[in-house]
Design an enzyme around this catalytic site. Structure first.
Site, mmCIF file in Angstrom:
data_model
loop_
_atom_site.group_PDB
_atom_site.id
_atom_site.type_symbol
_atom_site.label_atom_id
_atom_site.label_comp_id
_atom_site.label_asym_id
_atom_site.label_seq_id
_atom_site.Cartn_x
_atom_site.Cartn_y
_atom_site.Cartn_z
ATOM 1 N N TRP A 13 -61.962 -22.921 -68.350
ATOM 2 C CA TRP A 13 -61.963 -24.173 -69.067
ATOM 3 C C TRP A 13 -62.960 -24.943 -68.594
ATOM 4 O O TRP A 13 -63.935 -25.386 -69.484
ATOM 5 C CB TRP A 13 -60.616 -24.642 -69.214
ATOM 6 C CG TRP A 13 -60.476 -25.633 -70.434
ATOM 7 C CD1 TRP A 13 -59.524 -26.560 -70.222
ATOM 8 C CD2 TRP A 13 -61.052 -25.534 -71.704
ATOM 9 N NE1 TRP A 13 -59.856 -27.386 -71.643
ATOM 10 C CE2 TRP A 13 -60.414 -26.605 -72.385
ATOM 11 C CE3 TRP A 13 -61.575 -24.607 -72.183
ATOM 12 C CZ2 TRP A 13 -61.117 -26.799 -73.675
ATOM 13 C CZ3 TRP A 13 -62.341 -24.985 -73.590
ATOM 14 C CH2 TRP A 13 -61.773 -26.093 -74.311
ATOM 15 N N LYS A 164 -46.413 -25.480 -75.200
ATOM 16 C CA LYS A 164 -46.518 -24.406 -76.262
ATOM 17 C C LYS A 164 -47.082 -23.210 -75.132
ATOM 18 O O LYS A 164 -46.508 -22.075 -75.730
ATOM 19 C CB LYS A 164 -47.606 -24.371 -77.254
ATOM 20 C CG LYS A 164 -49.113 -24.591 -76.635
ATOM 21 C CD LYS A 164 -49.741 -23.417 -76.250
ATOM 22 C CE LYS A 164 -50.997 -24.222 -75.307
ATOM 23 N NZ LYS A 164 -51.640 -23.269 -74.524
HETATM 24 N N1 LIG Z 1 -58.762 -21.493 -70.194
HETATM 25 C C1 LIG Z 1 -58.388 -22.028 -71.171
HETATM 26 O O1 LIG Z 1 -58.412 -21.329 -72.268
HETATM 27 C C2 LIG Z 1 -57.674 -23.360 -71.370
HETATM 28 C C3 LIG Z 1 -57.441 -23.831 -70.187
HETATM 29 N N2 LIG Z 1 -56.584 -25.067 -70.246
HETATM 30 C C4 LIG Z 1 -56.172 -25.587 -68.989
HETATM 31 O O2 LIG Z 1 -57.012 -25.930 -68.015
HETATM 32 C C5 LIG Z 1 -56.847 -25.847 -66.723
HETATM 33 C C6 LIG Z 1 -57.564 -25.018 -65.887
HETATM 34 O O3 LIG Z 1 -57.367 -23.686 -66.835
HETATM 35 P P1 LIG Z 1 -58.665 -22.553 -66.310
HETATM 36 O O4 LIG Z 1 -59.750 -23.073 -66.084
HETATM 37 O O5 LIG Z 1 -58.262 -21.491 -67.667
HETATM 38 O O6 LIG Z 1 -58.091 -21.943 -64.951
HETATM 39 P P2 LIG Z 1 -58.902 -21.057 -63.952
HETATM 40 O O7 LIG Z 1 -57.678 -20.561 -63.056
HETATM 41 O O8 LIG Z 1 -59.882 -20.199 -64.404
HETATM 42 O O9 LIG Z 1 -59.495 -22.462 -63.038
HETATM 43 C C7 LIG Z 1 -58.578 -23.191 -62.375
HETATM 44 C C8 LIG Z 1 -59.430 -24.422 -61.545
HETATM 45 O O10 LIG Z 1 -58.531 -25.205 -61.135
HETATM 46 C C9 LIG Z 1 -59.172 -25.534 -59.715
HETATM 47 N N3 LIG Z 1 -58.103 -25.699 -58.446
HETATM 48 C C10 LIG Z 1 -57.001 -25.042 -58.510
HETATM 49 N N4 LIG Z 1 -56.111 -25.587 -57.534
HETATM 50 C C11 LIG Z 1 -56.984 -26.620 -56.899
HETATM 51 C C12 LIG Z 1 -57.108 -27.710 -55.989
HETATM 52 N N5 LIG Z 1 -55.877 -27.803 -55.013
HETATM 53 N N6 LIG Z 1 -58.193 -28.513 -55.545
HETATM 54 C C13 LIG Z 1 -59.103 -28.454 -56.584
HETATM 55 N N7 LIG Z 1 -59.351 -27.424 -57.649
HETATM 56 C C14 LIG Z 1 -58.340 -26.638 -57.743
HETATM 57 C C15 LIG Z 1 -59.819 -24.008 -59.245
HETATM 58 O O11 LIG Z 1 -60.785 -24.337 -57.991
HETATM 59 P P3 LIG Z 1 -61.212 -23.091 -57.123
HETATM 60 O O12 LIG Z 1 -61.908 -22.232 -58.058
HETATM 61 O O13 LIG Z 1 -61.877 -23.680 -56.089
HETATM 62 O O14 LIG Z 1 -59.942 -22.426 -56.957
HETATM 63 C C16 LIG Z 1 -60.403 -23.778 -60.630
HETATM 64 O O15 LIG Z 1 -61.852 -24.229 -60.621
HETATM 65 C C17 LIG Z 1 -55.087 -25.318 -67.129
HETATM 66 O O16 LIG Z 1 -54.309 -26.442 -66.828
HETATM 67 C C18 LIG Z 1 -55.041 -24.786 -68.181
HETATM 68 O O17 LIG Z 1 -53.926 -24.750 -68.881
HETATM 69 C C19 LIG Z 1 -56.586 -25.887 -71.438
HETATM 70 C C20 LIG Z 1 -57.072 -25.335 -72.444
HETATM 71 C C21 LIG Z 1 -57.956 -24.010 -72.640
HETATM 72 O O1 LIG Z 2 -54.125 -23.523 -73.754
HETATM 73 C C1 LIG Z 2 -55.106 -22.667 -74.165
HETATM 74 C C2 LIG Z 2 -55.447 -22.640 -75.482
HETATM 75 O O2 LIG Z 2 -55.506 -24.076 -76.017
HETATM 76 C C3 LIG Z 2 -55.106 -21.427 -73.299
HETATM 77 O O3 LIG Z 2 -54.148 -20.755 -73.357
HETATM 78 P P1 LIG Z 2 -53.724 -19.919 -71.701
HETATM 79 O O4 LIG Z 2 -53.770 -21.070 -70.655
HETATM 80 O O5 LIG Z 2 -52.421 -19.230 -71.893
HETATM 81 O O6 LIG Z 2 -54.877 -18.859 -71.617
#
Ligand SMILES: NC(=O)C1=CN([C@@H]2O[C@H](COP(=O)(O)OP(=O)(O)OC[C@H]3O[C@@H](n4cnc5c(N)ncnc54)[C@H](OP(=O)(O)O)[C@@H]3O)[C@@H](O)[C@H]2O)C=CC1
Ligand SMILES: O=C(CO)COP(=O)(O)O
Length: 304
Positions: A13, A164
């Site tokens: 994200w 959700k």
């Molecule tokens: N992907 C999507 O479609 C969407 C995601 N989201 C939300 O965004 C958030 C991230 O999702 P997403 O990017 O997909 O997840 P990922 O697993 O791809 O990435 C997670 C990120 O969080 C970081 N992280 C985890 N723990 C720590 C910590 N202790 N300190 C610092 N950084 C940390 C990771 O860092 P590292 O790489 O160093 O482990 C990584 O950069 C979630 O809450 C998700 O629900 C919201 C909308 C859309």
């Molecule tokens: O929040 C999301 C879409 O808005 C992404 O969904 P997931 O974290 O289940 O991949």
């Protein structure tokens, strides 16, 4: 005018949001634990600090930032969808409690990051009690392929995207068991009722749940195999264990942790959340997907 945007978290994200800001010619810097730049370097002079770290990293990132010199004008944007297991706080509540004098904005969805990276069109919601801050973020991210709406109801927008995820696990189970379209429609509609029930009790506005960040994100996530939460449910339905699924899933499925926090809350506050409860029992290995379905179908009959 190009703005300076610092993105914390270089996962799916964070990377997609960085692409959107770069497309609009803003200066984007990214921080992650593996990156070469320090947190201090990345946030220095930023107009916007956007956090897309998963829930488990939010407290650690906010407390690291607290000791750094951040301009009082900097807007914090949180894109995390989860609940803190210790306090049940939402990510924006943690950001606001850590930085009480800064504007905090929630960026919600419906936004599956893979579709954003494929440059498919999407809309999103940015919410804040400081409307000027939400409007600033709206301008930075809006483009011909990303339509950004503002909203005042920061809690409702954040809870829509968070709650959700539990329903997306249930929807994955529904599809994995091939229960059909009638069942899926019933699940999503009753799921939305459950989200509204807890959300309104929490202080969110009812109508927010019928907007993009509520119903919109529910539809996107519960109908897409791109959703990691949906994948958790689907794989459970086809016989994998939660441990196997989590070992192989790409990225974070926040719904697993969110379910636990919600069940705790619903018990403490006596709010019926039957779908969430069955998702919880399934994740705990206490019921099979078929047993969870039967439990829901055989609840006491009642008016809608
Ligand atoms: N992907 C999507 O479609 C969407 C995601 N989201 C939300 O965004 C958030 C991230 O999702 P997403 O990017 O997909 O997840 P990922 O697993 O791809 O990435 C997670 C990120 O969080 C970081 N992280 C985890 N723990 C720590 C910590 N202790 N300190 C610092 N950084 C940390 C990771 O860092 P590292 O790489 O160093 O482990 C990584 O950069 C979630 O809450 C998700 O629900 C919201 C909308 C859309
Ligand atoms: O929040 C999301 C879409 O808005 C992404 O969904 P997931 O974290 O289940 O991949």
């Amino acid at each position: 005018m190009p703005k300076s945007v610092a993105i914390l978290g270089a996962g799916a994200w964070g990377t997609a949001l960085a692409t959107l800001a770069k497309t609009n010619s803003h200066k984007v810097s990214m921080w992650s634990r593996q990156g070469s730049q320090t947190l201090a370097e990345v946030v220095q002079g930023a107009d916007i600090v956007l956090s897309a770290v998963s829930m488990k990293g939010v407290r650690s990132v906010t407390s690291q930032l607290q000791s750094l010199p951040v301009s009082p004008e900097t807007i914090f944007v949180t894109a995390t969808k989860g609940l803190d297991p210790q306090t049940t706080c939402t990510p924006s509540q943690i950001w606001q409690e850590t930085f009480p004098n800064h504007a905090v904005v929630v960026l919600s969805g419906p936004n599956l990051s893979k579709e954003i990276q494929q440059e498919l069109p999407a809309a999103t919601v940015v919410a804040s009690s400081v409307m000027a801050a939400a409007e600033f973020v709206q301008v930075v991210f809006s483009s011909d392929r990303f339509r950004v709406y503002t909203n005042y109801d920061i809690l409702g927008v954040e809870l829509g995207g968070t709650l959700k995820n539990v329903m997306a696990i249930a929807a994955g189970v529904c599809d994995g068991l091939h229960l059909g379209t009638n069942a899926k429609a019933a699940l999503l509609t009753r799921g939305l009722t459950e989200m509204v029930r807890i959300g309104v009790h929490w202080g969110a506005k009812l109508e927010t749940f019928y907007g993009l960040s509520g119903l919109g994100d529910l539809l996107a996530t519960c109908n897409s195999p791109l959703s990691r939460n949906y994948q958790v449910g689907y794989q459970l339905a086809v016989g994998q264990t939660l441990a196997e699924i989590l070992a192989h899933i790409e990225g974070t499925a926040e719904g697993v942790n969110t379910t636990q926090v919600l069940v705790q809350l619903s018990k403490q506050q006596n709010i019926p959340m039957p779908i969430t409860e069955q998702v919880h029992r399934l994740l705990q290995g206490e019921v099979t997907p078929r047993q969870a379905l039967l439990e829901l179908m055989l609840r006491d009959i009642k008016p809608e």
